[in-house]
Design a protein around this motif. Structure first.
Motif, PDB file in Angstrom:
ATOM      1  N   LEU A 288       0.819  -1.212   0.000  1.00 35.84           N
ATOM      2  CA  LEU A 288       0.000   0.000   0.000  1.00 35.84           C
ATOM      3  C   LEU A 288       0.853   1.262   0.000  1.00 35.84           C
ATOM      4  N   MET A 289       2.014   1.189   0.605  1.00 35.70           N
ATOM      5  CA  MET A 289       2.887   2.358   0.659  1.00 35.70           C
ATOM      6  C   MET A 289       3.810   2.433  -0.550  1.00 35.70           C
ATOM      7  N   GLY A 290       3.772   1.406  -1.394  1.00 32.26           N
ATOM      8  CA  GLY A 290       4.601   1.419  -2.585  1.00 32.26           C
ATOM      9  C   GLY A 290       6.025   0.991  -2.327  1.00 32.26           C
ATOM     10  N   SER A 291       6.285   0.327  -1.225  1.00 27.70           N
ATOM     11  CA  SER A 291       7.642  -0.104  -0.897  1.00 27.70           C
ATOM     12  C   SER A 291       7.958  -1.398  -1.627  1.00 27.70           C
ATOM     13  N   GLN A 292       9.228  -1.602  -1.902  1.00 30.99           N
ATOM     14  CA  GLN A 292       9.684  -2.816  -2.574  1.00 30.99           C
ATOM     15  C   GLN A 292      10.544  -3.657  -1.641  1.00 30.99           C
TER      16      GLN A 292
END
Length: 173
Positions: free
Chosen positions: A163-167
């Motif tokens: 959801l936060m766009g972290s990888q």
């Protein structure tokens, strides 16, 4: 884009003036013997004025562009709210999973201690074999619940990162 559409609609509603010229060349005529035949060119000056009489059309175009811009802004705000809600739910589930991991770690430790005590009492003849089996089954159940709680925790960490766009890779906890 919609702001530019408003500007275009405003400018389309303004009077327009044109000044120009047209150029036409005259071709040779067959059968006519004249000096300079086909070497003439005609220049036409042009002047034009466009007055927008029906201004409602242009005002409606402006209003439409403004309303479309507002609709896009509201859609963006709605999407932000949905993502924030999903993130808050995922965080709540993460905290719940952490509590369950801590609970089942503690219960597993207590069950292991109880199992060890029951084994000692069984070896001295104070307890029955069914009690030892019951406690071992309970210990296995707690270990299974602990593994499920860790899985739920890792899933929530992954969900929050998504959801936060972290990888980032999720860590096993």
């Amino acid at each position: 884009m919609y702001e530019l559409q408003v500007e275009v609609a405003k400018k389309m509603g303004l009077p327009a003036f044109t000044v120009g010229a047209s150029y036409t060349s005259v071709a040779d005529r067959d059968g006519v013997e004249m000096p300079g035949n086909g070497q003439d060119a005609i220049l036409f000056p042009q002047v034009g004025v466009r007055l927008p009489i029906y201004r409602k059309k242009y005002k409606a175009m402006q209003k439409e562009a403004l309303l479309e811009r507002e609709a896009v802004e509201l859609q963006r705000e709605n999407l932000e709210n949905q993502l924030l809600t999903e993130l808050e739910e995922a965080y709540k589930d993460l905290l719940d999973a952490r509590r369950k991991v801590a609970l089942y770690k503690r219960l597993t430790r207590l069950a292991e201690e109880s199992f060890a005590l029951l084994q000692e009492e069984f070896s001295t003849g104070k307890n029955s074999f069914e009690e030892v089996l019951r406690m071992e089954r309970q210990l296995l159940n707690y270990r299974l619940e602990l593994a499920e709680a860790r899985t739920a925790l890792n899933n929530q960490v992954y969900n929050i990162n998504y959801l936060m766009g972290s990888q980032y890779e999720t860590e096993n906890r």
